[in-house]
Design a protein around this motif. Structure first.
Motif, PDB file in Angstrom:
ATOM      1  N   SER A 127       0.858  -1.178   0.000  1.00  0.00           N
ATOM      2  CA  SER A 127       0.000   0.000   0.000  1.00  0.00           C
ATOM      3  C   SER A 127       0.898   1.232   0.000  1.00  0.00           C
ATOM      4  N   ILE A 128       0.779   2.049  -1.028  1.00  0.00           N
ATOM      5  CA  ILE A 128       1.676   3.201  -1.159  1.00  0.00           C
ATOM      6  C   ILE A 128       0.861   4.483  -1.276  1.00  0.00           C
ATOM      7  N   ARG A 129       1.233   5.464  -0.472  1.00  0.00           N
ATOM      8  CA  ARG A 129       0.639   6.795  -0.623  1.00  0.00           C
ATOM      9  C   ARG A 129       1.773   7.708  -1.080  1.00  0.00           C
ATOM     10  N   ALA A 130       1.640   8.276  -2.277  1.00  0.00           N
ATOM     11  CA  ALA A 130       2.714   9.119  -2.816  1.00  0.00           C
ATOM     12  C   ALA A 130       2.301  10.581  -2.748  1.00  0.00           C
ATOM     13  N   ILE A 131       3.174  11.403  -2.204  1.00  0.00           N
ATOM     14  CA  ILE A 131       2.859  12.825  -2.054  1.00  0.00           C
ATOM     15  C   ILE A 131       3.994  13.648  -2.653  1.00  0.00           C
ATOM     16  N   MET A 132       3.619  14.542  -3.575  1.00  0.00           N
ATOM     17  CA  MET A 132       4.643  15.370  -4.207  1.00  0.00           C
ATOM     18  C   MET A 132       4.901  16.617  -3.352  1.00  0.00           C
ATOM     19  N   MET A 133       6.185  16.967  -3.208  1.00  0.00           N
ATOM     20  CA  MET A 133       6.561  18.156  -2.439  1.00  0.00           C
ATOM     21  C   MET A 133       7.224  19.151  -3.393  1.00  0.00           C
ATOM     22  N   PRO A 134       7.118  20.450  -3.106  1.00  0.00           N
ATOM     23  CA  PRO A 134       7.788  21.413  -3.994  1.00  0.00           C
ATOM     24  C   PRO A 134       9.311  21.258  -3.954  1.00  0.00           C
ATOM     25  N   CYS A 135       9.830  20.804  -2.812  1.00  0.00           N
ATOM     26  CA  CYS A 135      11.279  20.560  -2.661  1.00  0.00           C
ATOM     27  C   CYS A 135      11.402  19.629  -1.463  1.00  0.00           C
ATOM     28  N   SER A 136      12.387  18.746  -1.488  1.00  0.00           N
ATOM     29  CA  SER A 136      12.508  17.794  -0.366  1.00  0.00           C
ATOM     30  C   SER A 136      12.825  18.515   0.949  1.00  0.00           C
ATOM     31  N   SER A 137      13.385  19.728   0.860  1.00  0.00           N
ATOM     32  CA  SER A 137      13.709  20.461   2.091  1.00  0.00           C
ATOM     33  C   SER A 137      12.455  20.927   2.823  1.00  0.00           C
ATOM     34  N   ILE A 187      10.269  19.013   3.766  1.00  0.00           N
ATOM     35  CA  ILE A 187       9.883  17.915   4.664  1.00  0.00           C
ATOM     36  C   ILE A 187      10.496  18.142   6.037  1.00  0.00           C
ATOM     37  N   GLU A 188       9.641  18.400   6.992  1.00  0.00           N
ATOM     38  CA  GLU A 188      10.099  18.638   8.365  1.00  0.00           C
ATOM     39  C   GLU A 188      10.162  17.310   9.117  1.00  0.00           C
ATOM     40  N   VAL A 189      10.981  17.291  10.157  1.00  0.00           N
ATOM     41  CA  VAL A 189      11.086  16.112  11.022  1.00  0.00           C
ATOM     42  C   VAL A 189       9.706  15.749  11.572  1.00  0.00           C
ATOM     43  N   SER A 190       8.948  16.785  11.945  1.00  0.00           N
ATOM     44  CA  SER A 190       7.632  16.520  12.549  1.00  0.00           C
ATOM     45  C   SER A 190       6.680  15.849  11.554  1.00  0.00           C
ATOM     46  N   TYR A 191       6.779  16.175  10.252  1.00  0.00           N
ATOM     47  CA  TYR A 191       5.881  15.547   9.268  1.00  0.00           C
ATOM     48  C   TYR A 191       6.108  14.037   9.251  1.00  0.00           C
ATOM     49  N   ILE A 192       7.377  13.679   9.249  1.00  0.00           N
ATOM     50  CA  ILE A 192       7.703  12.248   9.146  1.00  0.00           C
ATOM     51  C   ILE A 192       7.218  11.511  10.391  1.00  0.00           C
ATOM     52  N   LEU A 193       7.450  12.135  11.551  1.00  0.00           N
ATOM     53  CA  LEU A 193       7.011  11.482  12.791  1.00  0.00           C
ATOM     54  C   LEU A 193       5.488  11.371  12.837  1.00  0.00           C
ATOM     55  N   VAL A 232      11.697   9.085   1.326  1.00  0.00           N
ATOM     56  CA  VAL A 232      11.798  10.422   0.748  1.00  0.00           C
ATOM     57  C   VAL A 232      12.630  10.329  -0.522  1.00  0.00           C
ATOM     58  N   VAL A 233      12.161  10.971  -1.572  1.00  0.00           N
ATOM     59  CA  VAL A 233      12.952  10.999  -2.808  1.00  0.00           C
ATOM     60  C   VAL A 233      13.396  12.442  -3.035  1.00  0.00           C
ATOM     61  N   ALA A 234      14.695  12.653  -2.953  1.00  0.00           N
ATOM     62  CA  ALA A 234      15.264  13.993  -3.086  1.00  0.00           C
ATOM     63  C   ALA A 234      16.228  14.007  -4.257  1.00  0.00           C
ATOM     64  N   CYS A 235      16.507  15.205  -4.775  1.00  0.00           N
ATOM     65  CA  CYS A 235      17.403  15.305  -5.929  1.00  0.00           C
ATOM     66  C   CYS A 235      18.837  14.972  -5.535  1.00  0.00           C
ATOM     67  N   PRO A 236      19.628  14.482  -6.474  1.00  0.00           N
ATOM     68  CA  PRO A 236      21.060  14.299  -6.192  1.00  0.00           C
ATOM     69  C   PRO A 236      21.659  15.660  -5.820  1.00  0.00           C
ATOM     70  N   ARG A 266      19.630  19.291   3.037  1.00  0.00           N
ATOM     71  CA  ARG A 266      18.883  19.511   4.289  1.00  0.00           C
ATOM     72  C   ARG A 266      17.962  18.332   4.566  1.00  0.00           C
ATOM     73  N   ALA A 267      17.286  17.869   3.502  1.00  0.00           N
ATOM     74  CA  ALA A 267      16.363  16.742   3.678  1.00  0.00           C
ATOM     75  C   ALA A 267      17.135  15.537   4.206  1.00  0.00           C
ATOM     76  N   GLU A 268      18.310  15.303   3.632  1.00  0.00           N
ATOM     77  CA  GLU A 268      19.098  14.142   4.041  1.00  0.00           C
ATOM     78  C   GLU A 268      19.487  14.237   5.524  1.00  0.00           C
ATOM     79  N   ARG A 269      19.880  15.438   5.944  1.00  0.00           N
ATOM     80  CA  ARG A 269      20.273  15.609   7.355  1.00  0.00           C
ATOM     81  C   ARG A 269      19.080  15.375   8.273  1.00  0.00           C
TER      82      ARG A 269
END
Ligand code: SF4
Ligand code: SF4
Lengths: 144, 223
Positions: free
Chosen positions: A40-50, A52-58, A70-74, A86-89
């Motif tokens: 079961s996959i829910r895919a959500i597009m973000m304007p930029c991976s940055s 994405i806040e820590v609180s969203y993931i939690l 999370v899929v972020a640009c190289p 930033r997203a990676e950190r």
């Protein structure tokens, strides 16, 4: 190691948060959905991976997602230069927090990809699902 | 800004597990600046605590709020309705905010969720460093704008101690500048090195915490 209860028949629910540039041009603007057997996959597009806040993931994990990918640009391709870094950190930070409360850090991951087709994005979600399968369902689903 | 950092999560979980419903409160001022107790941190810590408690089979409800300033009574009052619903509060404001809640909402138990540890400046993203120790007798005018009380590992007033590394770092921590080296360098740049060897009166510590709890009255501001 298990941080939850494995129940037969329950497939992991994965939330895929992807940077808009992570999706190939042809798929943009069209509502895309990919059937994935046993997942079961829910895919959500973000304007930029940055974004994405820590609180969203939690909150996603708190509300029962078994895993978040999370899929972020190289690094050199990020339109906002340091957005994907930033997203990676943040992902690293969330994983550390999860470990401290006894949840498998593997429940959260990040891939650095650009212009993926919907099928490729689904494969990333599937890989995340595979990484958490051995940990069982999210303990937040206990007693639902 | 007042600097604080989260207490170990185990310690927080341990405090909360005996409760039924808890209010987690942040403050949008200093502790938000140091990324420990603002709205973002409240909304990060709350799901984390809920997940940890649920995993340990404790069914505790956690509600949240973030005040503009947890050290001002007008803002503290905004919590009254929520506090009426809970049997404990956890505050991730500095110790001043925690005490304000404990005083206003007695007898509801208030736990500190952070350790308040310093007065800092954000040197760069993700890096805070001490700048003041509220000594009550500021000597920055004589030390060329660098505070040896807060920034020298030994709080020397007549440094350097002799242990300064060749690269100008402190002998106690290779990542921290020896503040006395900075003071001497700046004095030298300004052609005022001699001012550092002048005799100085002993520093008056009576206006710091050494002089007992601080209490200030300004008649012009009283009602
Ligand atoms: S000398 Fe005292 S008041 Fe001045 S910055 Fe240092 S600790 Fe703070
Ligand atoms: S090396 Fe400098 S900062 Fe460190 S303790 Fe000595 S005088 Fe203080």
């Amino acid at each position: 190691m298990s941080d939850g209860n494995q129940q037969p028949g329950q497939e992991p629910e994965v939330v895929l948060l992807y940077c808009q540039h992570g999706l190939c041009h042809e798929a943009k603007g069209s509502a895309w959905y990919q059937e994935c057997a046993g997942l079961s996959i829910r895919a959500i597009m973000m304007p930029c991976s940055s974004k994405i806040e820590v609180s969203y993931i939690l909150k996603l994990l708190e509300s029962g997602a078994d895993a978040v990918e999370v899929v972020a640009c190289p690094e050199k391709s990020c339109k906002y230069l340091v957005g994907s870094l930033r997203a990676e950190r943040r992902i690293e930070y969330v994983r550390g927090l999860l470990e401290k409360i006894g949840y498998a850090p593997e429940r959260v991951g990040i891939s650095r990809k650009l212009s993926q087709s919907p099928v490729q994005l689904m494969d990333l979600a599937r890989a995340r699902a595979d990484a958490v399968r051995s940990f069982g369902i999210n303990p937040m689903k206990k007693g639902e | 800004m007042i600097f604080a950092e989260w207490k170990p999560l185990d310690e927080l979980i341990d405090k909360l597990k005996i409760h039924r419903k808890v209010l987690l409160v942040g403050c949008a001022t200093c502790v938000a600046e140091c990324a420990a107790g603002g709205e973002k941190e409240v909304e990060t810590l709350a799901p984390l605590l809920r997940m940890a408690l649920k995993k340990q089979d404790h069914s505790i409800e956690i509600i949240t709020a973030t005040l503009e300033k947890q050290c001002e009574w007008e803002f503290v009052e905004q919590l009254a309705q929520q506090v009426a619903e809970v049997d404990a509060i956890m505050s991730i404001a500095c110790g001043i905010g925690v005490q304000a809640l404990a005083e206003r909402f007695d007898p509801v138990v208030v736990y500190p969720g952070v350790n308040t540890s310093a007065l800092t400046i954000r040197e760069e993203a993700g890096l805070w460093a001490a700048r003041c120790a509220a000594c009550g007798d500021c000597i920055l005018g004589e030390t060329f704008g660098y505070c040896p009380v807060a920034r020298c590992a030994k709080s020397l007033l007549n440094g350097p101690c002799g242990g300064t590394r060749k690269d100008g770092k402190c002998e106690v921590n290779e990542e921290v500048d020896c503040v006395w080296n900075l003071i001497v360098e700046r004095a030298d740049e300004r052609g005022r090195l001699e001012s550092l060897s002048k005799f100085k009166k002993a520093k008056d510590w009576s206006n710091s915490s050494h002089g007992g709890p601080k209490r200030v009255i300004r008649e012009d501001l009283r009602q």
